[in-house]
Design an enzyme around this catalytic site. Structure first.
Site, PDB file in Angstrom:
ATOM      1  CE  LYS A  69      -4.456   0.859   0.383  1.00 29.60           C
ATOM      2  NZ  LYS A  69      -5.656   0.043   0.556  1.00 29.60           N
ATOM      3  CD  GLU A  91      -5.245  -1.335   3.582  1.00 38.65           C
ATOM      4  OE1 GLU A  91      -5.719  -0.125   3.783  1.00 38.65           O
ATOM      5  OE2 GLU A  91      -5.779  -1.947   2.656  1.00 38.65           O
ATOM      6  CG  ASP A  92      -6.666  -5.583   4.501  1.00 34.80           C
ATOM      7  OD1 ASP A  92      -7.460  -4.784   4.256  1.00 34.80           O
ATOM      8  OD2 ASP A  92      -5.784  -6.242   3.801  1.00 34.80           O
ATOM      9  CG  ASP A 149      -7.878   2.709   1.557  1.00 33.41           C
ATOM     10  OD1 ASP A 149      -8.342   3.627   1.026  1.00 33.41           O
ATOM     11  OD2 ASP A 149      -7.757   1.620   0.704  1.00 33.41           O
ATOM     12  CG  ASP A 150      -9.596  -1.975   4.614  1.00 34.07           C
ATOM     13  OD1 ASP A 150      -9.293  -2.208   3.707  1.00 34.07           O
ATOM     14  OD2 ASP A 150      -9.121  -2.300   5.657  1.00 34.07           O
ATOM     15  CG  ASN A 177     -11.576  -6.869  -4.503  1.00 28.97           C
ATOM     16  OD1 ASN A 177     -11.885  -6.606  -5.707  1.00 28.97           O
ATOM     17  ND2 ASN A 177     -11.439  -5.723  -3.645  1.00 28.97           N
TER      18      ASN A 177
HETATM   19  P1  NAD Z   1     -17.163  -7.218   6.250  1.00 33.06           P
HETATM   20  O1  NAD Z   1     -16.940  -8.753   6.820  1.00 33.06           O
HETATM   21  O2  NAD Z   1     -16.825  -5.928   7.036  1.00 33.06           O
HETATM   22  O3  NAD Z   1     -18.768  -7.280   5.785  1.00 33.06           O
HETATM   23  C1  NAD Z   1     -19.410  -8.209   4.986  1.00 33.06           C
HETATM   24  C2  NAD Z   1     -20.956  -7.907   4.913  1.00 33.06           C
HETATM   25  O4  NAD Z   1     -21.201  -8.808   4.098  1.00 33.06           O
HETATM   26  C3  NAD Z   1     -21.401  -8.143   6.505  1.00 33.06           C
HETATM   27  O5  NAD Z   1     -22.349  -7.213   6.536  1.00 33.06           O
HETATM   28  C4  NAD Z   1     -22.248  -9.526   6.231  1.00 33.06           C
HETATM   29  O6  NAD Z   1     -23.371  -9.652   6.793  1.00 33.06           O
HETATM   30  C5  NAD Z   1     -22.448  -9.480   4.652  1.00 33.06           C
HETATM   31  N1  NAD Z   1     -22.716 -10.697   4.031  1.00 33.06           N
HETATM   32  C6  NAD Z   1     -21.928 -11.708   4.065  1.00 33.06           C
HETATM   33  N2  NAD Z   1     -22.581 -12.734   3.301  1.00 33.06           N
HETATM   34  C7  NAD Z   1     -23.702 -12.323   2.727  1.00 33.06           C
HETATM   35  C8  NAD Z   1     -25.022 -12.907   2.030  1.00 33.06           C
HETATM   36  N3  NAD Z   1     -24.779 -14.084   1.787  1.00 33.06           N
HETATM   37  N4  NAD Z   1     -25.930 -12.078   1.730  1.00 33.06           N
HETATM   38  C9  NAD Z   1     -25.657 -10.647   2.218  1.00 33.06           C
HETATM   39  N5  NAD Z   1     -25.013 -10.295   2.799  1.00 33.06           N
HETATM   40  C10 NAD Z   1     -23.932 -10.968   3.380  1.00 33.06           C
HETATM   41  O7  NAD Z   1     -16.415  -6.980   4.775  1.00 33.06           O
HETATM   42  P2  NAD Z   1     -16.168  -5.583   4.219  1.00 33.06           P
HETATM   43  O8  NAD Z   1     -14.641  -4.927   4.736  1.00 33.06           O
HETATM   44  O9  NAD Z   1     -17.016  -4.664   4.074  1.00 33.06           O
HETATM   45  O10 NAD Z   1     -15.616  -6.021   2.701  1.00 33.06           O
HETATM   46  C11 NAD Z   1     -16.675  -7.000   1.808  1.00 33.06           C
HETATM   47  C12 NAD Z   1     -16.137  -6.894   0.485  1.00 33.06           C
HETATM   48  O11 NAD Z   1     -15.988  -5.734  -0.191  1.00 33.06           O
HETATM   49  C13 NAD Z   1     -14.874  -7.721   0.277  1.00 33.06           C
HETATM   50  O12 NAD Z   1     -15.118  -8.602  -0.620  1.00 33.06           O
HETATM   51  C14 NAD Z   1     -13.813  -6.516   0.033  1.00 33.06           C
HETATM   52  O13 NAD Z   1     -12.988  -7.202  -1.014  1.00 33.06           O
HETATM   53  C15 NAD Z   1     -14.719  -5.609  -0.761  1.00 33.06           C
HETATM   54  N6  NAD Z   1     -14.214  -4.329  -0.820  1.00 33.06           N
HETATM   55  C16 NAD Z   1     -13.853  -3.948  -2.047  1.00 33.06           C
HETATM   56  C17 NAD Z   1     -13.248  -2.622  -2.185  1.00 33.06           C
HETATM   57  C18 NAD Z   1     -13.303  -2.303  -3.498  1.00 33.06           C
HETATM   58  O14 NAD Z   1     -13.435  -2.644  -4.462  1.00 33.06           O
HETATM   59  N7  NAD Z   1     -12.526  -0.817  -3.874  1.00 33.06           N
HETATM   60  C19 NAD Z   1     -13.004  -2.003  -1.216  1.00 33.06           C
HETATM   61  C20 NAD Z   1     -13.203  -2.436  -0.030  1.00 33.06           C
HETATM   62  C21 NAD Z   1     -13.585  -3.718   0.149  1.00 33.06           C
END
Ligand code: NAD
Length: 545
Positions: A168, A239-240, A262-263, A402
């Site tokens: 990063k 991060e993460d 950042d997330d 992702n």
């Molecule tokens: P997180 O664990 O904080 O949240 C996941 C959410 O998804 C929770 O609210 C959970 O209840 C919900 N969920 C899980 N399974 C589900 C289902 N079957 N049906 C409905 N809802 C469901 O995770 P996060 O940090 O918020 O990240 C989530 C995703 O977003 C990851 O895959 C991450 O790679 C992606 N993300 C993408 C970007 C980007 O593209 N720029 C940036 C950040 C995160």
């Protein structure tokens, strides 16, 4: 580049990656710095050294091999590393960061050549301030820190998570010219619950399960205070961290110290930028849209919170703004009847009956845009996309999860099931799609559109805090950089090939806001663009004598 007063000589200089120019040291430098005989007689130009590493990289046959080669190049000659990576960001970003960094983190203990950054073990409690003095740069301005619990979509990777702060921080420099010697990657090693790592003889972290609760919180507190004391002008980027840690951590420190996550906030900035650009295609203002997010974790609530801010800025009342943002998680639509919601989710709960599934939620909410941040593959199925296509002339579909295998749908599915009308942005890149005689171009909602620029602006202005408003400004500036030609082809983010120039414009806008809101700790310069330009680091060899 600042050259240390007491320059190392001879082999010590060749082993200093920040100063090393290898075969590009001139005759005069070789004489003055005791390098004669330590190098071949031929003297290289910068361009020749670049040609040589391009050739060597070309001999590697796998991405992880390229990652290892690039890491070693960084350790040997940091300037040349950045010159190479900055020569073609679209090609190199996937090698120094996602997706390759995921594989690198999984195998970090196996592929490690030379450790980089600081490893702060929870067994060192009470000593963190002293350990920070072991870092040779006194004026660290940017730290990226992880506790390794939720590395990308790969889960708990413990101390192997170091690949993420390292990668990063490379991007802060590659995409926005943040001086690399002022950055510091850190892993907080609090153990891991990853059984495979604990039994791997090459794993290099603490061999214990994760510490949680009061002891963990006290360790984090000691870390933040030690950074404040050692590096008073430093911004910390979390991060993460896993969701249950990340949100309270940000809430605890965001108004006390210069920090962001950042997330949560970077993702939100990028998503909002994409939605702003998409509204240039649909012709529908943000205030007339409805947003339905699949996933109500760090990313989902982060995006929704920033959307609310934008909608209020654009004239809606807070109640009306919240009413336009709906979230759906693993237990269904967030409704006021639910009693399983976390405090940060509650503002997005609306009165509503239970719905059967996500497709039914789309019918009930009638959104203009759906954003998938649930890591649930195929959750945007044919029923969902067809409903969106029925409800909207140009449905906005963001399968943001992702890696690619977790995306809520592919770009091809979104286009096929919407007769090519969808505006698509994904988290991981998808190739262009042929539909009949048309070629459709999906966008990638990559966080690099926002965080490096926020980093440059924060570093340049010595901002006291990083606010959500700065992410809104960044999002607007990114959206403004999408050309009319790109909009006409359905693209909603600028090309990665021009990320550096774009980041500088975005950083100028954010810096302007930092000065206007009194968050800068330096006087406002007369010309902000010139001031930002002066702060940018570029990879060039300097004459050392
Ligand atoms: P997180 O664990 O904080 O949240 C996941 C959410 O998804 C929770 O609210 C959970 O209840 C919900 N969920 C899980 N399974 C589900 C289902 N079957 N049906 C409905 N809802 C469901 O995770 P996060 O940090 O918020 O990240 C989530 C995703 O977003 C990851 O895959 C991450 O790679 C992606 N993300 C993408 C970007 C980007 O593209 N720029 C940036 C950040 C995160």
């Amino acid at each position: 580049m600042k050259i240390p007063r007491s320059l190392p000589h001879g082999t010590a200089l060749l082993h200093n990656p920040r100063l090393n120019k290898g075969t590009a040291f001139s005759e005069a430098e070789r004489d003055a710095l005791d390098l004669v005989g330590l190098l071949p007689e031929g003297v290289d130009t910068e361009e020749n050294r670049l040609k040589r590493v391009v050739y060597q990289l070309g001999r590697k046959s796998t991405d992880i091999g390229r990652y290892i080669f690039l890491s070693s190049l960084y350790d040997n000659d940091t300037t040349l590393f950045y010159k190479l990576v900055m020569s073609d960001p679209a090609y190199f970003l996937p090698l120094v960061y996602t997706p390759t960094v995921g594989e690198a983190c999984r195998n970090y203990g196996h592929i490690l050549r030379r450790p980089r950054g600081l490893y702060l073990g929870i067994n060192r409690r009470g000593q963190i301030r002293r350990i920070l003095d072991n870092w040779d740069e006194q004026d660290v301005r940017f730290i990226v820190v992880t506790d390794g619990e939720r590395i990308l979509g790969l889960g708990d990777l413990g101390a192997n998570g170091m690949g993420i702060p390292v990668g990063k921080l490379n991007l802060y420099t590659v995409c926005a010219g943040v001086p690399p010697h002022l950055t510091l990657p850190i892993v907080l090693d609090v153990g891991t619950n990853n059984a495979a790592l604990l039994s791997d003889p090459l794993y290099l972290g603490l061999r214990q399960s994760r510490v949680r609760g009061a002891e963990y919180d006290a360790f984090l507190e000691e870390f933040v205070r030690a950074v404040e004391d050692a590096f008073p002008r430093c911004c910390i980027q979390f991060e993460d961290f896993a969701n249950p840690t990340a949100i309270p951590l940000l809430a605890r420190y965001r108004n006390q110290v210069c920090c962001f996550n950042d997330d949560i906030q970077g993702t939100a900035g990028v998503a909002v930028a994409g939605l702003l650009a998409a509204s240039r295609i649909t012709g529908r203002p943000m205030t007339e849209q409805r947003f339905l997010l699949l996933g109500a974790g760090s990313a989902g609530t982060g995006i929704a919170s920033l959307l609310v801010k934008v909608l209020i800025e654009e004239g809606l009342s807070p109640e009306a703004a919240y009413e336009r943002c709906w979230l759906y998680d693993i237990n269904g639509l967030l409704t006021t009847e639910r009693n399983d919601l976390m405090p940060f989710q509650r503002p997005f709960a609306h009165p509503h009956d239970r719905v059967a599934d996500f497709a039914a939620a789309v019918e009930a909410v009638a959104p203009t845009a759906i954003i998938g941040v649930s890591a649930t593959p195929k959750a945007f199925d044919q029923r969902v996309i067809e409903a969106m296509a029925r409800l909207n002339e140009r449905p906005i579909i963001f399968p943001y999860s992702n890696p690619t295998s977790h995306a809520e749908c592919t770009a091809e599915e979104a286009y096929r099931w919407s007769d090519g009308r969808a505006i698509v942005a994904s988290g991981s890149p998808f190739p262009p799609v042929r539909l009949g005689d048309r070629t459709l171009f999906p966008s990638q909602g990559n966080n690099v559109y926002v965080f490096p620029a926020i980093g440059l602006a924060t570093y340049a202005t010595e901002a006291r805090l990083v606010t959500d408003e700065m992410f809104v400004t960044a999002a607007r500036a990114v959206a403004a950089e999408v050309s009319e030609t790109d909009i006409a082809t359905g693209l909603i983010y600028p090309p990665i090939s021009s990320i550096f120039e774009m980041s500088i414009k975005v950083a100028e806008a954010v810096a302007r806001q930092i000065f206007a809101t009194g968050l800068a700790q330096i006087p406002e310069p007369p010309d902000i663009a010139a001031f930002i330009a002066e702060k940018i680091w570029r990879p060039h060899y300097h004459n050392l004598i």
